[in-house]
Design a protein around this motif. Sequence first.
Motif, PDB file in Angstrom:
ATOM      1  N   UNK A  53       0.491  -1.071  -0.005  1.00  0.00           N
ATOM      2  CA  UNK A  53      -0.145  -0.200  -0.086  1.00  0.00           C
ATOM      3  C   UNK A  53       0.757   1.328  -0.181  1.00  0.00           C
ATOM      4  N   UNK A  54       1.256   1.736  -1.209  1.00  0.00           N
ATOM      5  CA  UNK A  54       2.273   3.024  -1.440  1.00  0.00           C
ATOM      6  C   UNK A  54       1.120   4.359  -1.490  1.00  0.00           C
ATOM      7  N   UNK A  55       2.176   5.338  -1.264  1.00  0.00           N
ATOM      8  CA  UNK A  55       1.369   6.998  -1.798  1.00  0.00           C
ATOM      9  C   UNK A  55       2.246   8.004  -0.598  1.00  0.00           C
ATOM     10  N   UNK A  56       1.342   8.966  -1.013  1.00  0.00           N
ATOM     11  CA  UNK A  56       2.199   9.788   0.291  1.00  0.00           C
ATOM     12  C   UNK A  56       1.563   9.821   1.243  1.00  0.00           C
ATOM     13  N   UNK A  57       2.033  11.194   2.177  1.00  0.00           N
ATOM     14  CA  UNK A  57       1.706  11.003   3.543  1.00  0.00           C
ATOM     15  C   UNK A  57       0.346  11.404   3.706  1.00  0.00           C
ATOM     16  N   UNK A  58      -0.520  11.107   4.792  1.00  0.00           N
ATOM     17  CA  UNK A  58      -1.680  11.893   5.262  1.00  0.00           C
ATOM     18  C   UNK A  58      -2.551  10.582   3.971  1.00  0.00           C
ATOM     19  N   UNK A  59      -2.820   9.434   4.194  1.00  0.00           N
ATOM     20  CA  UNK A  59      -3.167   8.591   3.182  1.00  0.00           C
ATOM     21  C   UNK A  59      -3.846   7.840   4.205  1.00  0.00           C
ATOM     22  N   UNK A  60      -3.940   7.299   5.251  1.00  0.00           N
ATOM     23  CA  UNK A  60      -4.435   6.561   5.655  1.00  0.00           C
ATOM     24  C   UNK A  60      -3.811   4.855   5.890  1.00  0.00           C
ATOM     25  N   UNK A  61      -2.671   4.739   5.843  1.00  0.00           N
ATOM     26  CA  UNK A  61      -1.596   3.647   5.574  1.00  0.00           C
ATOM     27  C   UNK A  61      -1.929   2.833   6.355  1.00  0.00           C
ATOM     28  N   UNK A  62      -1.623   3.593   7.640  1.00  0.00           N
ATOM     29  CA  UNK A  62      -1.341   3.002   8.642  1.00  0.00           C
ATOM     30  C   UNK A  62      -2.351   2.285   9.687  1.00  0.00           C
ATOM     31  N   UNK A  63      -3.255   3.170   9.630  1.00  0.00           N
ATOM     32  CA  UNK A  63      -4.526   3.295  10.392  1.00  0.00           C
ATOM     33  C   UNK A  63      -5.609   2.003   9.703  1.00  0.00           C
ATOM     34  N   UNK A  64      -5.010   1.540   8.148  1.00  0.00           N
ATOM     35  CA  UNK A  64      -5.517   0.456   7.337  1.00  0.00           C
ATOM     36  C   UNK A  64      -4.391  -0.753   7.889  1.00  0.00           C
ATOM     37  N   UNK A  65      -3.427  -0.630   8.166  1.00  0.00           N
ATOM     38  CA  UNK A  65      -2.630  -1.838   8.972  1.00  0.00           C
ATOM     39  C   UNK A  65      -3.279  -2.255   9.807  1.00  0.00           C
ATOM     40  N   UNK A  66      -3.477  -1.041  10.705  1.00  0.00           N
ATOM     41  CA  UNK A  66      -3.917  -1.341  11.832  1.00  0.00           C
ATOM     42  C   UNK A  66      -5.936  -2.235  12.142  1.00  0.00           C
ATOM     43  N   UNK A  67      -6.516  -1.704  10.874  1.00  0.00           N
ATOM     44  CA  UNK A  67      -7.860  -2.798  11.222  1.00  0.00           C
ATOM     45  C   UNK A  67      -7.303  -4.232  10.251  1.00  0.00           C
ATOM     46  N   UNK A  68      -6.179  -4.323   9.480  1.00  0.00           N
ATOM     47  CA  UNK A  68      -5.835  -5.732   8.457  1.00  0.00           C
ATOM     48  C   UNK A  68      -5.760  -6.488   9.990  1.00  0.00           C
ATOM     49  N   UNK A  69      -4.564  -5.673  11.121  1.00  0.00           N
ATOM     50  CA  UNK A  69      -4.194  -6.597  11.848  1.00  0.00           C
ATOM     51  C   UNK A  69      -5.707  -7.188  12.792  1.00  0.00           C
ATOM     52  N   UNK A  70      -6.107  -6.560  12.832  1.00  0.00           N
ATOM     53  CA  UNK A  70      -6.850  -5.999  14.059  1.00  0.00           C
ATOM     54  C   UNK A  70      -8.304  -7.334  13.114  1.00  0.00           C
ATOM     55  N   UNK A  71      -8.059  -7.596  12.704  1.00  0.00           N
ATOM     56  CA  UNK A  71      -9.303  -8.321  11.614  1.00  0.00           C
ATOM     57  C   UNK A  71      -8.545  -9.722  11.491  1.00  0.00           C
ATOM     58  N   UNK A  72      -6.724 -10.138  11.945  1.00  0.00           N
ATOM     59  CA  UNK A  72      -6.606 -11.622  12.466  1.00  0.00           C
ATOM     60  C   UNK A  72      -6.217 -11.789  13.959  1.00  0.00           C
ATOM     61  N   UNK A  73      -6.228 -13.321  13.537  1.00  0.00           N
ATOM     62  CA  UNK A  73      -6.103 -13.459  14.981  1.00  0.00           C
ATOM     63  C   UNK A  73      -4.823 -13.543  15.612  1.00  0.00           C
ATOM     64  N   UNK A  74      -3.506 -12.569  15.274  1.00  0.00           N
ATOM     65  CA  UNK A  74      -2.442 -12.703  15.159  1.00  0.00           C
ATOM     66  C   UNK A  74      -1.940 -11.577  13.848  1.00  0.00           C
ATOM     67  N   UNK A  75      -1.129 -11.006  14.684  1.00  0.00           N
ATOM     68  CA  UNK A  75       0.199  -9.779  13.675  1.00  0.00           C
ATOM     69  C   UNK A  75       1.148  -9.192  14.602  1.00  0.00           C
ATOM     70  N   UNK A  76       1.803  -8.683  13.269  1.00  0.00           N
ATOM     71  CA  UNK A  76       2.765  -8.092  13.719  1.00  0.00           C
ATOM     72  C   UNK A  76       2.947  -6.364  13.230  1.00  0.00           C
ATOM     73  N   UNK A  77       3.465  -5.216  13.952  1.00  0.00           N
ATOM     74  CA  UNK A  77       3.927  -3.871  12.415  1.00  0.00           C
ATOM     75  C   UNK A  77       5.271  -3.831  12.982  1.00  0.00           C
ATOM     76  N   UNK A  78       6.369  -4.085  12.112  1.00  0.00           N
ATOM     77  CA  UNK A  78       7.049  -3.440  12.137  1.00  0.00           C
ATOM     78  C   UNK A  78       7.261  -1.322  11.880  1.00  0.00           C
ATOM     79  N   UNK A  79       7.686  -0.943  12.754  1.00  0.00           N
ATOM     80  CA  UNK A  79       7.674   0.210  13.069  1.00  0.00           C
ATOM     81  C   UNK A  79       9.224   1.093  12.808  1.00  0.00           C
ATOM     82  N   UNK A  80       9.274   2.815  12.448  1.00  0.00           N
ATOM     83  CA  UNK A  80      10.423   2.878  12.211  1.00  0.00           C
ATOM     84  C   UNK A  80      11.137   4.154  13.659  1.00  0.00           C
TER      85      UNK A  80
END
Length: 872
Positions: A13-40
């Motif tokens: 999921x690619x794009x400039x800032x303020x596109x809701x990418x991180x918010x989308x990843x949080x939603x997708x992770x919470x829809x699975x049984x487990x998950x991990x996200x790596x941040x800078x």
Amino acid sequence: MTRPRTDSRIRAVLGPTNTGKTHLAIERMCGHSSGAIGFPLRLLAREVYDKVCRIKGEAACALITGEERIEPPNARYFMCTAEAMPRDGGGHAFVALDEAQLGADRERGHIFTDRLLNARGREETMLLGSATLEPLARKLLPGIEIEERPRFSTLTYSGSAKLSRLPPRSAIVAFSIEQVYQVAELLRRFRGGAAVVMGALSPQTRNRQVELFQSGEVDYIVATDAIGMGLNLDVHHVAFAALSKFDGVRQRRLTPAEMAQIAGRAGRHQTDGTFGTLSGNRRGAPLELTEDEIYAIENHRFAPITKLYWREPNPRFDNLGVLIGDLEARPMQDGLTAAPEAIDLAVLKRLAEQPDIADDVRTPGNVRRFWEACQLPDFRQQGPDAHARFVARLWSDLKNGHIGADFVAARISELGNTSGDIDTLQGRLSGIRSWAYICQRPDWVLARDEMAARARQAEAKLSDALHQKLTERFVNRRTSVLMKGMGKDAGLLRVELKDDGQVTVEDQPIGHLEGFRFVVDADASSEERKLMLAAAEKHMASLLAQKAQKLVADELGDLSISGGQILRGEQPVAVLEKGKSPSRPRIVMAKELGQLDPAHRARLQDALELWLEEQLAPLAPLRALEDAATDPEAGTEVRALLLTLADRNGTTRREDAGLAHVPKEKRPFLRRLGVSIGSLDVFVPALLKPAPRILLKKLGLDSRPVREGMEAVIDLEDRPPAGYRRAGKQAIRIDMAEKLFRAAHEQRAKAPQSKDVRGFPVDTALATSMGLLPESFRSLMKDAGFRPGQPVELAEGAFGPPRPVPWTWRAPRKDFVPARGTPRGGQRKPRADGGKKAGGKPRKGAPPTRRPEPKGDGGQAFAGLADLLKKG
């Protein structure tokens, strides 16, 4: 070289800032049984951890960074920094990597590249990052699904501006600590202060500084480029204080993509943002963005990334030579390049050259443990040599097993001292972060959990102390409050007059009253005195009115205005005589009060004048007209119109306004004064409200009846009240009548113009909603030149709603007279007097009024026919 695995769906999921990418990843992770996200950033990982905890509960969530580890026994959702993220995904159903384009970063790029190639979820893998990553992602990960997301808001270049002209809610970005401090100090002196955000600050301190800005306590934030990586702030404008930075090798200009990453902090979600540069730079040429850079940032068009940095993620530990050789190996895959020598490898090579250390590192186990020690981050930013000495001291304990708890506790206690200046506290915080990292290692420190807790407590104390020091140095609360008072939100400030005469703004003392004179606080600096005097000028009117009201209430009781007098009950206290202008009456106190001693009488006179000034506040628009009418720059014609408006309390008929003599270039000047030029009237809408109309009546400035509610439409018994125009048996407020005329003219402009279509529809719904009867509506529209036609009946056999009644329009006759000497049928020009004398009778010799020639090509067709007849 490790090849990417393809056992799960990979989505970018690619794009400039303020596109809701991180918010989308949080939603997708919470829809699975487990998950991990790596941040800078550790700060961003903490922010997302708090969000997921609110969704899934703290027992299901873990936070793992180099310096902090919160891992409940049954945790299923992991928020990590990229370095702490499991490189194979850890067996989670969902895995995501944020800011994946950082694989092109010189210092940490190889970490992000490794996670991009190897970290996979069982069911779904998501890469988040800039659109510049797309070509390389397709090359390195065949079959990847790419989704591009547009920015929610618009980012616009606003040019260069001085620090004093920056709008509120601005972020100023610099690339050195010295420049950050310099800009923050200037903002403290002239704007009340700023929050400060730098990569060297601890996450707690950064959070506290960000809260200063987010809460509105300060309107400016000064930051390094750390602001561009995931900090979600309520920033409306980003100003670059510099366009170059030192990247660890050389001083270079920022790339457009780097500029966009920082400028993109302006505007969040649906709120648009702006970016620009800071002018007034003394160090050289003014900062200027090129046209190509501006275009790239505004339209998110950047050169694609052509390579990612790579380093062997699974080196061999046979001996130090083999380890160093593997870490310096070059990649074999196209699109990857060898990473520059990072500080951990530099430390490893330096220590490997020391015989006393290298002789003790011989077995694979010791080599692995030694490499882990060399990977200790250089939080103190001291460079490879100084950091190598710290690691050597650390290894002297680790090679024999564990570091003693007493030794660690003593180091933490030394660094936990909260005294000292900003630089001293920052240095201690960096040291504490090093020990917090050490205490998180599973086999380095005895009593690991207790030492880690002590390190966190010391870091929290130092963070609080550093935040306090930064706030004391770069935020002047009193100046900040006063600067807000100078802005458009001044009315929202809490200005108080204490019983002892002290004046405070938002509980910050700025001075006191001696009688009715404001005296600045003696403790104020020379810079603050100007702001305080300016604030006093802005707020003192209300405070003096409060004091006057209290004095008047104590001396005379409750007062009111009626019939041009100030009354106490029914007893006159003073008469309001004509002053400099109608809206500025002069107080003449009643004879009964003349027996007071002169000092008491003068004090009461002052109090009454202040009390009256407060009561006359609704007439501010009328005063603006009177003041503008005395301004020579307004011009004779405009001054005449303003004098007419002021004399008639803000409303006059169009034919009496002399608009023909007012130049068109003066119309914006009239609009700024709140004057509306309507179809039949020239008026000031602000003076059609109930408060000014009732006050004008009480002052005796308007003899006409007044409607207290100033409803849009009223039934008419006699002459129309003040601010109304007759409409048959009803009366309509002047501004509401103009609203109807404007709507009809808009319909007229939209109607097709042809010989087969005559007239235009007029929507009567607006008039009906106001309460205007149909016959009253027709009478009103007739005054403005509108005429209804005959209803159009449906053809025989046709069904459906009836066609709307067609209307026509022509300019009212009284507005147009032929110019002298104009032949019959010639063009007409408007006259200011409507072709009448002052008494209203037709002017002698004035030509008769005629209907204007029809527009379009009809007039030209008849003229051409006349020419043919003459030639014949």
